[in-house]
Scaffold this active site. Structure first.
Site, PDB file in Angstrom:
ATOM      1  N   CYS A  87       0.842  -1.186   0.000  1.00  0.00           N
ATOM      2  CA  CYS A  87       0.000   0.000   0.000  1.00  0.00           C
ATOM      3  C   CYS A  87       0.880   1.240   0.000  1.00  0.00           C
ATOM      4  O   CYS A  87       1.933   1.269   0.649  1.00  0.00           O
ATOM      5  CB  CYS A  87      -0.992  -0.018   1.158  1.00  0.00           C
ATOM      6  SG  CYS A  87      -0.436   0.729   2.668  1.00  0.00           S
ATOM      7  N   GLU A  88       0.444   2.225  -0.768  1.00  0.00           N
ATOM      8  CA  GLU A  88       1.291   3.409  -0.935  1.00  0.00           C
ATOM      9  C   GLU A  88       1.249   4.331   0.280  1.00  0.00           C
ATOM     10  O   GLU A  88       2.043   5.249   0.381  1.00  0.00           O
ATOM     11  CB  GLU A  88       0.891   4.178  -2.190  1.00  0.00           C
ATOM     12  CG  GLU A  88      -0.473   4.809  -2.137  1.00  0.00           C
ATOM     13  CD  GLU A  88      -0.848   5.470  -3.470  1.00  0.00           C
ATOM     14  OE1 GLU A  88      -0.219   5.160  -4.487  1.00  0.00           O
ATOM     15  OE2 GLU A  88      -1.783   6.288  -3.456  1.00  0.00           O
ATOM     16  N   HIS A  89       0.306   4.066   1.201  1.00  0.00           N
ATOM     17  CA  HIS A  89       0.238   4.940   2.374  1.00  0.00           C
ATOM     18  C   HIS A  89       1.231   4.537   3.458  1.00  0.00           C
ATOM     19  O   HIS A  89       1.786   5.386   4.131  1.00  0.00           O
ATOM     20  CB  HIS A  89      -1.183   4.908   2.967  1.00  0.00           C
ATOM     21  CG  HIS A  89      -2.235   5.219   1.970  1.00  0.00           C
ATOM     22  ND1 HIS A  89      -3.195   4.315   1.577  1.00  0.00           N
ATOM     23  CD2 HIS A  89      -2.461   6.338   1.250  1.00  0.00           C
ATOM     24  CE1 HIS A  89      -3.972   4.864   0.678  1.00  0.00           C
ATOM     25  NE2 HIS A  89      -3.555   6.083   0.452  1.00  0.00           N
ATOM     26  N   HIS A  90       1.376   3.228   3.658  1.00  0.00           N
ATOM     27  CA  HIS A  90       2.232   2.765   4.753  1.00  0.00           C
ATOM     28  C   HIS A  90       3.414   1.932   4.272  1.00  0.00           C
ATOM     29  O   HIS A  90       4.236   1.504   5.074  1.00  0.00           O
ATOM     30  CB  HIS A  90       1.399   1.922   5.738  1.00  0.00           C
ATOM     31  CG  HIS A  90       0.225   2.648   6.304  1.00  0.00           C
ATOM     32  ND1 HIS A  90      -1.051   2.540   5.774  1.00  0.00           N
ATOM     33  CD2 HIS A  90       0.123   3.522   7.339  1.00  0.00           C
ATOM     34  CE1 HIS A  90      -1.874   3.311   6.458  1.00  0.00           C
ATOM     35  NE2 HIS A  90      -1.201   3.916   7.409  1.00  0.00           N
ATOM     36  N   GLN A 128      -5.531  -0.560  -3.803  1.00  0.00           N
ATOM     37  CA  GLN A 128      -6.167  -1.713  -4.452  1.00  0.00           C
ATOM     38  C   GLN A 128      -7.078  -1.305  -5.613  1.00  0.00           C
ATOM     39  O   GLN A 128      -7.165  -1.984  -6.634  1.00  0.00           O
ATOM     40  CB  GLN A 128      -6.944  -2.500  -3.389  1.00  0.00           C
ATOM     41  CG  GLN A 128      -7.377  -3.870  -3.869  1.00  0.00           C
ATOM     42  CD  GLN A 128      -8.082  -4.652  -2.794  1.00  0.00           C
ATOM     43  OE1 GLN A 128      -7.708  -4.572  -1.628  1.00  0.00           O
ATOM     44  NE2 GLN A 128      -9.106  -5.407  -3.155  1.00  0.00           N
ATOM     45  N   HIS A 156      -5.040  -6.328   3.943  1.00  0.00           N
ATOM     46  CA  HIS A 156      -4.029  -5.275   4.056  1.00  0.00           C
ATOM     47  C   HIS A 156      -3.341  -5.347   5.414  1.00  0.00           C
ATOM     48  O   HIS A 156      -4.000  -5.193   6.449  1.00  0.00           O
ATOM     49  CB  HIS A 156      -4.698  -3.903   3.896  1.00  0.00           C
ATOM     50  CG  HIS A 156      -5.196  -3.652   2.498  1.00  0.00           C
ATOM     51  ND1 HIS A 156      -4.704  -2.647   1.705  1.00  0.00           N
ATOM     52  CD2 HIS A 156      -6.122  -4.305   1.753  1.00  0.00           C
ATOM     53  CE1 HIS A 156      -5.311  -2.681   0.527  1.00  0.00           C
ATOM     54  NE2 HIS A 156      -6.181  -3.672   0.532  1.00  0.00           N
ATOM     55  N   CYS A 158      -1.575  -3.206   6.737  1.00  0.00           N
ATOM     56  CA  CYS A 158      -1.667  -1.934   7.468  1.00  0.00           C
ATOM     57  C   CYS A 158      -2.949  -1.865   8.293  1.00  0.00           C
ATOM     58  O   CYS A 158      -3.049  -1.058   9.207  1.00  0.00           O
ATOM     59  CB  CYS A 158      -1.563  -0.741   6.517  1.00  0.00           C
ATOM     60  SG  CYS A 158      -2.954  -0.572   5.399  1.00  0.00           S
TER      61      CYS A 158
END
Ligand SMILES: Nc1nc2c(ncn2[C@@H]2O[C@H](COP(=O)(O)OP(=O)(O)OP(=O)(O)O)[C@@H](O)[C@H]2O)c(=O)[nH]1
Ligand SMILES: [Zn+2]
Length: 198
Positions: A87-90, A128, A156, A158
């Site tokens: 995931c690009e956030h975490h 996703q 996920h 995260c």
């Protein structure tokens, strides 16, 4: 000569990453000089480069490398394709399965190429939803089919090992185009992806 330049550029990126991970270890309170961690920055740099190698790959070229003329007008489904992305956030992994279908319009592609396209887009920093639509668009643009459907089910990390800490939630995303926008085609696809091989 040009090849040598690319190699030098890649070495520079790798050494930059190694230096950054060494620094990160220290910032996290570790001793990057202790025996078990000596090679860790290098291992992590290589692992991260592997996990993001999709940026250097061309999904359409892959699909077109095994594009064959064939008069098939039935739905072709490749289901349960394992995927691992981040995931690009975490920058934590999410993983699960992709189910992909298309209805050809004069051209088919090698079945393995469908699974390769999943890797091209999952080996990047992702959400996703975008992963789902990028796979759909690559198939749509390379094969010019009558319809494409992509469903992804994923967990996920995260949401599991940090944050909200829900261990059992599964996220499902879908994208439908062309013939699959019709509810009867879509339900045939959904029925077929839920059936188990015996
Ligand atoms: N839509 C979408 N969201 C995602 C995906 N992967 C992670 N996220 C979410 O991205 C959001 C980022 O929210 P922020 O509030 O900025 O980050 P955060 O404080 O770490 O959020 P929490 O995870 O709730 O602790 C979170 O809700 C994640 O669950 C994905 O593939 N798609
Ligand atoms: Zn996340």
């Amino acid at each position: 000569m040009a090849y040598q330049k690319v190699e030098q550029y890649e070495d520079k990126i790798t050494s930059g990453l190694i230096e950054n991970y060494r620094e990160s270890l220290a910032l996290l309170g570790e001793d990057p000089e202790r025996e078990g961690l000596l090679k860790t920055p290098e291992r992590v740099a290589k692992a991260m480069q592997y996990l993001t190698q999709g940026y250097q790959m061309d999904a359409k070229a892959i699909l077109e490398s095994a594009k064959f003329h064939e008069d098939v007008s039935e739905m072709i489904i490749v289901k349960d394709i394992e995927l691992f992305s981040m995931c690009e956030h975490h920058m934590l992994p999410f993983f699960g399965k992709a189910h992909i279908a298309y209805i050809p319009n004069g051209y088919i592609t090698g079945l393995s190429k469908i699974a390769r396209v999943v890797d091209v887009y999952s080996r990047r920093l992702q959400v996703q939803e975008r992963l789902t639509s990028q796979i759909l668009n690559a198939i749509k643009e390379s094969l010019n089919p009558i319809g494409v459907a992509v469903v992804i089910e994923a967990k996920h990390l995260c949401m599991m090992m940090r944050g909200v800490q829900k261990q059992n939630s599964v996220t499902t995303t879908s994208a439908f185009w062309g013939e699959f926008e019709k509810s009867e085609t879509r339900s045939e696809f959904t029925k077929l992806i839920s059936s188990k091989l015996s």
